[in-house]
Scaffold this active site. Structure first.
Site, short mmCIF file in Angstrom:
data_model
loop_
_atom_site.label_atom_id
_atom_site.label_comp_id
_atom_site.label_asym_id
_atom_site.label_seq_id
_atom_site.Cartn_x
_atom_site.Cartn_y
_atom_site.Cartn_z
N HIS A 128 1.01 -1.20 0.37
CA HIS A 128 -0.14 -0.23 -0.17
C HIS A 128 0.52 1.14 0.00
O HIS A 128 1.37 1.46 0.98
CB HIS A 128 -0.99 -0.07 0.92
CG HIS A 128 -1.71 1.36 1.28
ND1 HIS A 128 -3.06 0.74 0.92
CD2 HIS A 128 -1.63 2.51 1.83
CE1 HIS A 128 -3.64 2.26 1.31
NE2 HIS A 128 -2.95 3.46 1.45
N CYS A 129 1.22 1.95 -0.96
CA CYS A 129 1.59 3.20 -0.92
C CYS A 129 0.72 4.90 -0.41
O CYS A 129 0.53 4.46 -1.29
CB CYS A 129 1.92 3.47 -2.43
SG CYS A 129 2.63 5.05 -2.62
N PRO A 130 1.40 4.87 0.63
CA PRO A 130 0.72 6.25 1.51
C PRO A 130 0.90 7.18 -0.28
O PRO A 130 0.16 8.44 -0.09
CB PRO A 130 1.82 6.79 2.30
CG PRO A 130 2.87 5.82 2.13
CD PRO A 130 2.51 4.84 1.71
N GLU A 133 -1.75 6.97 -1.93
CA GLU A 133 -2.69 6.86 -1.49
C GLU A 133 -3.82 5.42 -2.35
O GLU A 133 -5.06 5.04 -1.60
CB GLU A 133 -3.84 7.79 -0.92
CG GLU A 133 -4.73 7.74 0.23
CD GLU A 133 -4.35 7.18 1.59
OE1 GLU A 133 -5.30 6.48 2.05
OE2 GLU A 133 -2.64 7.59 1.84
#
Length: 267
Positions: A128-130, A133
């Site tokens: 999951h890439c912040p 998002e």
């Protein structure tokens, strides 16, 4: 409504877009190569740079808003048959038993994982890439790498342009006043360039061996990998085939079948 905007990544996406155009505007307003070309009527360089920046922003939103490969609810995929029928298609002696997600109670395909941020199971989950998002998974992973490539091109080009605008001065104080905004842009672009280079290098390596970030980091805890040797990857088909399948084949892969075939016929 405000909470929903923040929950859907509105703040992150708005920050990315604003930062991109503030830095681009800074490069155009100072005495950089872009400004000099513009003043001389040579518009090819400024137009090309703007196109690369626009392309990077469009790819960012595409990857950010794209379905990463969420596992469908069982009601939506009822035409595929019952869970028991799906399990019976795969010999249990060769392949770890299909498992149910402990959070959303869906039956997970091999290489899928539940993302606690998105609250959904994602096929061929990578991470999951912040910053976008969103999860990076089966459907948007290739576009994530394309985005990183274009973003790196834009960042390195911006770094070169910013350096061309640094002007000398008679004192340090005057130098900082004259170049303050460019130095700030250089700092931001430099940090992001390093991050993107590292990300791109890691992902290209993992793609070349057909491994995900999650599998690489948590190999010892994943049921279908923990009993394999340290150098063994049941999904690896060689660098060329791995890259070809990743970038050129746009379809859902039955990883269970590949796993079964490679376990029975190891190279």
């Amino acid at each position: 409504m405000v909470q929903n905007m923040f929950r859907t990544g509105f703040l992150v996406r708005a920050t990315h877009t604003l930062l991109t155009w503030v830095i681009t505007l800074t490069l155009f307003l100072h005495n950089t190569d872009l400004r000099k070309c513009e003043e001389q009527g040579e518009l090819l360089l400024p137009v090309l740079f703007c196109l690369v920046v626009v392309l990077s922003v469009l790819l960012y939103f595409a990857v950010s808003l794209m379905d990463p490969g969420f596992v469908l609810t069982e009601a939506a995929k009822g035409v595929q048959g019952s869970n028991e029928e799906m399990e019976s298609m795969i010999p249990q002696s060769a392949t770890p038993r299909l498992r149910r997600c402990g959070y959303c109670l869906l039956q997970q395909p091999m290489r899928a994982k539940h993302c606690q941020t998105c609250k959904r199971c994602v096929r061929r989950f990578d991470h999951h890439c912040p910053w976008i998002e969103n999860c990076v998974g089966e459907r948007n992973h290739r576009w994530f790498i394309v985005y990183l490539l274009v973003q790196l091109l834009a960042l390195l080009w911006a770094l070169h342009i910013a350096l061309s605008g640094i002007s000398p001065s008679v004192s340090w104080e005057l130098w900082f006043r004259a170049n303050g905004f460019l130095l700030a842009a250089l700092g931001v672009v430099g940090v992001f360039s390093v991050v993107v280079v590292l990300l791109l290098g890691c992902h290209l390596y993992l793609v070349s061996v057909n491994c995900t970030t999650w599998e690489f980091m948590s190999r010892h805890r994943i049921s279908y990998l923990k009993n394999c040797g340290d150098e063994e990857n049941p999904f690896d088909r060689g660098v060329f085939c791995n890259l070809w399948n990743f970038f050129c084949i746009c379809r859902t892969v039955m990883w269970e079948k590949m796993y079964q075939r490679n376990i029975w016929n190891p190279v």
